[in-house]
Structure formats: C-alpha cells, structure tokens
Write a protein that holds these residues in place. Structure first.
Motif, PDB file in Angstrom:
ATOM      1  N   ILE A 225      44.324  37.433  40.090  1.00  0.00           N
ATOM      2  CA  ILE A 225      43.148  37.505  39.217  1.00  0.00           C
ATOM      3  C   ILE A 225      42.223  36.318  39.464  1.00  0.00           C
TER       4      ILE A 225
ATOM      5  N   ILE B 147      36.991  39.981  34.923  1.00  0.00           N
ATOM      6  CA  ILE B 147      38.234  39.926  35.707  1.00  0.00           C
ATOM      7  C   ILE B 147      39.242  39.007  35.011  1.00  0.00           C
TER       8      ILE B 147
ATOM      9  N   THR C 137      38.895  46.296  42.899  1.00  0.00           N
ATOM     10  CA  THR C 137      37.971  45.161  42.845  1.00  0.00           C
ATOM     11  C   THR C 137      37.838  44.509  44.214  1.00  0.00           C
TER      12      THR C 137
END
Length: 165
Positions: free
Chosen positions: A14, A33, A62
C-alpha cells in the motif's frame, strides 16, 4: 513471525502504491490508497480472510492502472503489486499453520516459507529497479526502500543459516 511479515507486506504494498501516486501528482488518490490499506489492516485484525482477495485485486488493478494508463513510476507500481501478492499469500499461509501441532514444526514451516518469498521479493524488486533505471526514474526514495528490503532479506538468510547449523 508470519503475522509481522503479513503486516509488513500490506504496509509495503500500500505504501509503495501511495508513494508512486503521490510522486506522479495524484495526492488525493494516494490518500484513498492509504485508507484502503487501513481497512486491510483492520481486516487482518478481525481475521476476515476473504478481504485478501479484495486486497490483491485492488493492488493489481491500481498498479496496472498506474503503469499502463497514467505512466506512474514503474518501480513503485511493481512494488505495490508484489506487496499485495505477498500479503495474499501470507494471509492463507498464516491460516494454514494454525493447525500444525508442534511449535518447532510451525517455526520450520514459517522459516522456509518466508525465505522463499523473501527471495521472490528481492527478484521482483530487482526487475522493478531495472525498469526504473531504463526509464531514468531511479530515485533516492527507491534506494532507501531497496536498502530496507535487502536488510530484511539478509536478516532472514542469516537467521535461516544460523538455525540450520
């Protein structure tokens, strides 16, 4: 040991995606995010194993969006995908080793599994670094991330060799 690796891989994936988006000028997307990463950590705490499927899909989508459509730095997108894949793998590995009776056997399984994924992570990071070098996007932040990954990998290898002898 597996739980620490799981939490680190979620933060690694992440965080890498968020840094890549932020460096490309998408600060609001980076915040979303990070919000998703917090949800994933809560899901681990609540033992919602099904959330790992959502997490890996989110990380891969993503990363793909950033690489192919928005021309984000490739290293950060690859690192985000690698982190998501590791978190997915470790979620189910963590669930499987609960049923091992012996502590020594569980530690041996953990060491072997973590050693394998450490090697794969370093290989993936090497490929991502090559992509960044080719595109002339190798940054100081990426070098610091590399130092952290290599240090953790070396600690794993040293621990593994020490336990074998």
């Amino acid at each position: 040991m597996t739980l620490f690796a799981l939490l680190f891989s979620i933060l690694f994936g992440i965080g890498s995606l968020a840094i890549g988006c932020h460096l490309a000028g998408f600060a609001q997307f980076a915040r979303w995010i990070i919000f998703f990463g917090a949800l994933w950590l809560i899901a681990v705490w609540q033992r919602w194993r099904w959330f790992a499927y959502i997490g890996i899909a989110f990380n891969f989508l993503t990363a793909a969006l950033g690489l192919w459509l928005l021309n984000f730095p490739p290293g950060w997108m690859f690192a985000g995908a690698i982190g998501g894949l590791l978190a997915f793998d470790l979620t189910y590995f963590w669930d499987q080793i609960r049923f091992v009776n012996s502590d020594e056997e569980r530690r041996g399984l953990e060491r072997g599994h973590l050693l394998r994924i450490t090697f794969l992570t370093i290989l993936g990071m090497t490929l991502a670094s090559l992509a960044m070098l080719i595109k002339l996007q190798f940054t100081l932040e990426w070098a610091v991330l590399w130092i952290v990954i290599v240090a953790l990998g070396l600690i794993q290898f040293i621990d593994w060799f020490r336990k074998r002898s």
